[in-house]
Design a protein around this motif. Structure first.
Motif, PDB file in Angstrom:
ATOM      1  N   VAL A   1      -0.964  20.866  17.602  1.00 34.74           N
ATOM      2  CA  VAL A   1      -2.312  20.315  17.680  1.00 34.74           C
ATOM      3  C   VAL A   1      -3.285  21.112  16.821  1.00 34.74           C
ATOM      4  CG1 VAL A   1      -2.066  19.298  19.962  1.00 34.74           C
ATOM      5  CG2 VAL A   1      -2.728  21.686  19.752  1.00 34.74           C
ATOM      6  N   LYS A   2      -4.291  20.377  16.319  1.00 35.74           N
ATOM      7  CA  LYS A   2      -5.333  21.049  15.559  1.00 35.74           C
ATOM      8  C   LYS A   2      -6.416  21.455  16.544  1.00 35.74           C
ATOM      9  CE  LYS A   2      -8.350  20.321  11.623  1.00 35.74           C
ATOM     10  NZ  LYS A   2      -8.683  19.443  10.513  1.00 35.74           N
TER      11      LYS A   2
ATOM     12  N   PRO B   1       4.437  19.422  20.603  1.00 35.19           N
ATOM     13  CA  PRO B   1       3.295  18.911  19.859  1.00 35.19           C
ATOM     14  C   PRO B   1       2.599  20.035  19.091  1.00 35.19           C
ATOM     15  CG  PRO B   1       2.706  19.202  22.156  1.00 35.19           C
ATOM     16  CD  PRO B   1       4.110  19.716  21.995  1.00 35.19           C
TER      17      PRO B   1
ATOM     18  N   VAL C   1      -4.359  25.553  13.730  1.00 35.91           N
ATOM     19  CA  VAL C   1      -3.441  24.687  14.464  1.00 35.91           C
ATOM     20  C   VAL C   1      -2.777  25.517  15.546  1.00 35.91           C
ATOM     21  CG1 VAL C   1      -2.966  23.071  12.595  1.00 35.91           C
ATOM     22  CG2 VAL C   1      -1.549  25.093  12.848  1.00 35.91           C
TER      23      VAL C   1
END
Lengths: 138, 285, 137
Positions: free
Chosen positions: B163-164, B161, B170
């Motif tokens: 993710v921010k 994944p 990120v």
């Protein structure tokens, strides 16, 4: 032969490459840009390569040359919008685009330029001298 | 194995003449090894469908599975194999459903009575059914491979994944062993996330990576270089002492890539940089 | 065993425009072979380097672009050939940074890194043939 258009936005020249360029077109751009920098007194050049689906060693070298020419003419060049696949390929190819500053998109490129161009107010002078030395030595 | 025209005709004949009996016997024999995991009705429906298709293909002059005449038969067999592979049946259980036709044919033709001519026919038909069975076997293997590929792709998506973490930041927490293929996927996704979110900073956290070899280290290095070309900066975090040792022992040069002990440290570092950037931008205005 | 799928496309390389055409042909073949976006980019970039080499060092020649299948995977194969002067020292020519024509010296060595298969046949005075193949992952 196609020519890549050069737009002037304030003190910045914006070049957006949209076509799969022939080598000759790239060389023409290199020549045109030099002339426009001198004619307009632009302090910054942004080259947007969002539209390029490949950058090979020839285009890479042309971008480096453009950056060097601009520097001599007292303008900062920033290449923006390189696609991930292009970046991965360039790394594999072994091309590091030395001396070229990059940013994710035109907006960020503008920010970067406004930070490194000379200030109007003299009290900021010290700080910008630092910034300049950081940006002019690759 | 190709039937000759007369053999094909006689097969077609017996299939229509003793249609019901063959269908019943075929369904019985085919269902036996499935041991109720597939309902008798469902298995019977499949064999009946095959029988129908076989008959119409024979009528259209299909004397083997090859060529245009056998196309519909091939498609049906492929579909059967795919269904069975999805439902978790084995290859032999699947092929048996086709081979069962042999028993049904034998018992319903004069071959059972020991007539020489009928036996000769039966041998030819039998070879034809073998061809169908082998095709089923291969189609089954292909279907299984497809399923494995799909699953490993799904697994890859689950395990990487991006993710921010913050406006302009990120992160990709890497968990588990990184092989070359996965490292490549991670790299592509991280770079795409930079473009999509317009983030100038990325954190690659390797806390969950048990070991780092030369190849993985190179992938991380390449990602950092590619991100730089795009105008973004990567920070590597979560390097455990053993991994730091391996990196040094392998002689891998992380050069000027910023590294931090933990994800939290990395985030703190990035936020400091972001606010410095913002201050500089403000001064300009 | 590698087999060619469909017809191979021939493209003469005698001008700048032809280099662009080779790139486009290779891109189309790469899409047909279902290469990932990154792999498409890699093979098109490699083809661009080699097409330019054919033009600049080989004095022009041709590219043959085809989609191939080895039973398990599909791929793109491009064969560049010219009747130019050939390469005297292949090892040297494949070294990063070596150039005989004022470039960056990444054409041959870089292109080789971007593809899975790279065969180079050259004879001084007769010409050079380079075949590259990129397989779908």
């Amino acid at each position: 032969m196609d020519r890549v258009p050069i737009l002037k936005i304030g003190p910045v020249l914006l070049v957006s490459i949209q076509v799969d360029m022939q080598d000759q077109v790239a060389l023409q751009l290199q020549e045109d840009l030099g002339e426009r920098i001198v004619a307009t007194g632009a302090k910054g050049v942004i080259i947007d390569i969002t539209g390029l689906d490949i950058v090979d060693s020839f285009v890479g070298r042309t971008l480096s040359t453009i950056a060097s020419i601009s520097r001599v003419l007292d303008a900062e060049t920033i290449v923006v919008g390189m696609r991930p696949a292009v970046a991965i390929t360039l790394v594999e190819l072994g091309l590091s685009l030395n001396g070229i500053r990059t940013a994710l998109n035109v907006e960020r490129g503008m920010e970067l330029l406004s930070r490194s161009t000379e200030p109007d107010s003299p009290d900021e002078f010290d700080l910008d001298l630092d910034d300049l030395s950081e940006t002019t030595s690759p | 194995m190709t039937l000759n025209a007369e053999q094909g005709e006689r097969l077609s004949e017996i299939l229509s003449l003793r249609s019901d009996k063959i269908a019943k016997r075929w369904a019985e024999v085919a269902a036996a090894p499935l041991k109720g995991r597939l309902s008798a009705a469902e298995s019977g429906r499949q064999t009946a469908e095959l029988q129908q298709q076989l008959q119409s293909s024979l009528k259209n002059g299909a004397l083997s599975l090859d060529g245009a005449a056998g196309a519909e038969l091939r498609a049906l067999l492929t579909e059967l194999s795919r269904d069975r592979a999805r439902q978790g049946f084995t290859a032999s259980e699947t092929a048996t459903s086709v081979f069962a036709l042999k028993t049904a044919l034998y018992e319903n033709s004069d071959a059972a009575k020991g007539k020489a001519e009928a036996l000769r026919d039966y041998v030819a038909w039998s070879e034809f059914v073998d061809e169908l069975g082998l095709f089923t076997f291969e189609a089954f293997a292909r279907a299984r491979e497809q399923i494995i590929t799909q699953q490993s792709e799904q697994l890859m998506e689950l395990s990487t994944p991006v993710v921010k973490l913050w406006e302009g930041v990120v992160a990709v927490p890497l968990v588990g062993t990184l092989d070359s293929a996965r490292a490549q996927v991670v790299m592509e996704r991280l770079l795409q996330a930079l473009v999509d979110t317009g983030s100038p900073y990325a954190i690659i956290d390797i806390t969950g990576v048990p070991s780092v070899d030369t190849q993985v280290a190179h992938h991380v290095l390449k990602t950092v270089m590619a991100a730089r070309l795009m105008g973004a900066e990567c920070i590597v975090s979560g390097i455990r002492p053993q991994i730091a040792q391996t990196i040094v022992t392998l002689g891998i040069d992380f050069g000027d890539i910023p590294t931090k002990a933990s994800l939290a440290d990395a985030l703190r570092h990035v936020i400091k940089r972001l606010s410095a950037d913002a201050r500089a931008a403000k001064r300009e205005q | 065993m590698t087999t060619v799928v469909g017809a191979a496309q021939l493209q003469a390389i005698v001008s700048d425009e032809d280099v662009v055409r080779v790139r486009q042909l290779v891109r189309t073949a790469a899409v047909t072979a279902k290469l990932s976006l990154v792999d498409q980019t890699k093979v098109v970039t490699a083809a661009s380097e080699l097409a330019r080499n054919t033009l600049v060092y080989g004095g022009g020649g041709q590219a043959e672009v085809s989609t191939v299948d080895n039973g398990a995977r599909r791929g793109v194969r491009v064969v560049f050939s010219d009747d130019g002067p050939g390469i005297a020292d292949v090892e040297l020519a494949l070294t990063d940074g070596y150039t005989s024509g004022g470039g960056l010296g990444l054409g041959l060595s870089g292109a080789r890194r971007l593809v899975e298969e790279f065969e180079l046949n050259t004879e001084v005075g007769t010409g050079t043939t380079i075949a590259i193949t990129k397989w779908a992952r």
